[in-house]
Design an enzyme around this catalytic site. Structure first.
Site, short mmCIF file in Angstrom:
data_model
loop_
_atom_site.label_atom_id
_atom_site.label_comp_id
_atom_site.label_asym_id
_atom_site.label_seq_id
_atom_site.Cartn_x
_atom_site.Cartn_y
_atom_site.Cartn_z
N ARG A 121 0.82 -1.23 0.00
CA ARG A 121 0.00 0.00 0.00
C ARG A 121 0.84 1.26 0.00
O ARG A 121 0.41 2.32 0.44
CB ARG A 121 -0.98 0.02 1.17
N LYS A 143 2.82 11.59 -10.81
CA LYS A 143 1.93 10.82 -11.70
C LYS A 143 2.63 9.52 -12.07
O LYS A 143 3.75 9.55 -12.60
CB LYS A 143 1.61 11.61 -12.96
N GLU A 185 9.30 20.08 -23.57
CA GLU A 185 8.66 20.23 -22.26
C GLU A 185 9.26 21.40 -21.47
O GLU A 185 8.63 21.93 -20.58
CB GLU A 185 8.75 18.93 -21.46
N LYS A 227 7.12 23.57 -12.46
CA LYS A 227 6.24 22.41 -12.25
C LYS A 227 5.92 22.25 -10.77
O LYS A 227 4.79 21.94 -10.40
CB LYS A 227 6.87 21.14 -12.81
N GLU A 237 -4.81 17.54 -9.94
CA GLU A 237 -5.38 18.05 -11.20
C GLU A 237 -6.89 18.25 -11.11
O GLU A 237 -7.64 17.90 -12.01
CB GLU A 237 -5.03 17.09 -12.35
N ARG A 242 -3.13 22.24 -12.84
CA ARG A 242 -2.20 21.21 -13.32
C ARG A 242 -2.53 20.82 -14.76
O ARG A 242 -1.65 20.44 -15.53
CB ARG A 242 -2.22 19.98 -12.40
N ASN A 246 -0.83 20.12 -19.68
CA ASN A 246 -1.18 19.36 -20.89
C ASN A 246 -1.14 20.23 -22.15
O ASN A 246 -1.59 19.80 -23.22
CB ASN A 246 -2.59 18.76 -20.74
N HIS A 249 -0.60 18.77 -25.55
CA HIS A 249 -0.73 17.31 -25.46
C HIS A 249 -1.97 16.78 -26.18
O HIS A 249 -1.96 15.63 -26.61
CB HIS A 249 -0.74 16.87 -23.99
N HIS A 253 -1.21 14.30 -28.86
CA HIS A 253 -1.67 12.91 -28.68
C HIS A 253 -2.31 12.39 -29.97
O HIS A 253 -2.09 11.24 -30.36
CB HIS A 253 -2.67 12.86 -27.52
N HIS A 267 7.27 11.41 -28.25
CA HIS A 267 6.26 12.14 -27.47
C HIS A 267 6.56 13.65 -27.42
O HIS A 267 5.67 14.47 -27.67
CB HIS A 267 6.18 11.56 -26.05
N1 GLY Z 1 2.93 15.64 -17.20
C1 GLY Z 1 1.82 16.37 -16.73
C2 GLY Z 1 1.69 16.37 -15.25
O1 GLY Z 1 2.56 15.93 -14.55
O2 GLY Z 1 0.68 16.81 -14.74
#
Ligand code: GLY
Length: 368
Positions: A121, A143, A185, A227, A237, A242, A246, A249, A253, A267
């Site tokens: 956990r 993430k 990025e 960030k 998010e 957050r 994107n 993206h 995508h 990417h």
């Molecule tokens: N890569 C986008 C984020 O970490 O929210």
């Protein structure tokens, strides 16, 4: 060396940016590694380049790496690799207070982070990102995910690392194309929230990419700091902040899907093109001057990156690309939020975008 705090509630940690951090791993992890054997997850390519450095660094601190070496590539972010990794960590008798090390790019970081989130956990894990993209984006913010038959990153967890060591030495060994893809990025942080940083990128990117160490540290540290601010304010998010990460993206995508998530379009290359499209689409809606949108395209073009969709040789129309967008995990009650521009340096989440209009816009872009 720069140390950036990521002040997420209840689980604050630091991102260290500097040169030679892997060689000094024992020192940087002092007090965290409780046992002689330390689980280190990596891929075969990264192991070949950095495995020896890690072995030596751990040995100097009285430790020994227990290696889990996985195939390089996106297909490693799978259920099969996840279950095998979890079984291996349990066989290694990893405890909650132990730190699992993820040495690699986004694939290794995402998979290892997810395994760390679910073993017992939740165990501790340390990110040692070995790509520019992982250093400025995926290793920071917690993430974690794997891919499934239904799509990329659809199964995962928010699980923050205990420490991130972004060693700039790894950037020297990256193929130029991968470095440039990761650079997209970096630019993203300027475009979405910091016009002055975009100007810095316009002035300094070429020298930074060519290897200037001070510029590299500045670019990575400033990106991570941007960030960290966003993650602190909106870790899960849920507040629309957050989601600004994107930027590029959604368009990107669709291009990645159309090129089969293959080497035809990395990417980061998709994100760069996606940001060009987001800027041009913002101009189409009258949000920014067309000339400002062209600054984005010109910046990538100057660095030798693909900045026009025609360059991809896609055999499709705008509606096909929009069709890929409908499978985006950001779909929300039948609408797809797009990150658009109020100005270069100020992005926002637009929830009123008509997909037919996006398809018509893309038809124009595909035709050139
Ligand atoms: N890569 C986008 C984020 O970490 O929210």
């Amino acid at each position: 060396m720069a140390v950036i705090p990521v002040d997420v509630a209840g689980r604050p940690y630091q991102v260290v940016v500097g040169t030679g951090l892997l060689a000094d791993l024992g020192q940087h992890c002092h007090g965290r590694l409780r046992k002689r054997r330390v689980p280190v997850v990596t891929d075969a390519r990264v192991h070949a380049a950095w495995g020896g450095t890690i072995d030596t660094a751990l040995a100097a601190a009285g430790h020994e790496a227990a290696w889990r070496i996985l195939p390089a590539g996106e297909s490693t972010k799978s259920w099969d690799q996840l279950t095998a990794l979890v079984d291996w960590l349990l066989a290694e008798e990893v405890e909650r207070g132990d730190h699992i090390i993820a040495l690699g790019g986004g694939v290794i970081g995402d998979l290892t982070g997810f395994a760390a989130a679910i073993v017992k956990r939740g165990c501790q894990f340390i990110q040692l990102p070995t790509s520019l993209l992982a250093q400025v984006d995926s290793s920071v913010g917690g993430k974690t995910a794997i891919n499934t038959a239904a799509g990329k990153n659809l199964v995962g967890a928010f699980h923050q690392p205990a420490l991130v060591l972004a060693d700039l030495a790894v950037l020297d060994t990256l193929p130029r194309r991968e470095l440039l893809a990761g650079y997209a990025e970096v630019v993203k942080y300027g475009l979405l929230g910091d016009a002055e940083f975009f100007q810095w990128c316009q002035t300094n990117a070429a020298a930074m990419l060519d290897g200037d160490a001070a510029l590299r540290e500045y670019a990575v540290a400033r990106s991570v700091a941007a960030k960290a601010q966003i993650v602190k304010a909106d870790e899960r998010e849920t507040l629309g902040l957050r989601a600004l990460l994107n930027l590029g993206h959604t368009f990107g995508h669709a291009l990645e899907a159309q090129t089969g998530f293959s080497d035809r379009l990395l990417h980061g290359e998709g994100v760069a093109l996606g940001m060009v499209l987001a800027a041009r689409y913002s101009a189409r809606r009258g949000l920014i001057p067309a000339a400002d949108a062209e600054l984005v395209a010109a910046h990538f073009a100057e660095l030798g990156m693909v900045s026009e969709v025609q360059g991809l040789g896609l055999n499709c129309d705008g509606q096909t690309l929009v069709g890929h967008m409908l499978h985006d995990k950001k779909m929300d009650a039948g609408t797809l939020p797009f990150v658009l521009f109020r100005s270069i340096g100020e992005a926002f989440l637009a929830k009123d975008v008509a997909l037919d209009d996006v398809a018509a816009f893309l038809d124009g872009q595909l035709a050139g």
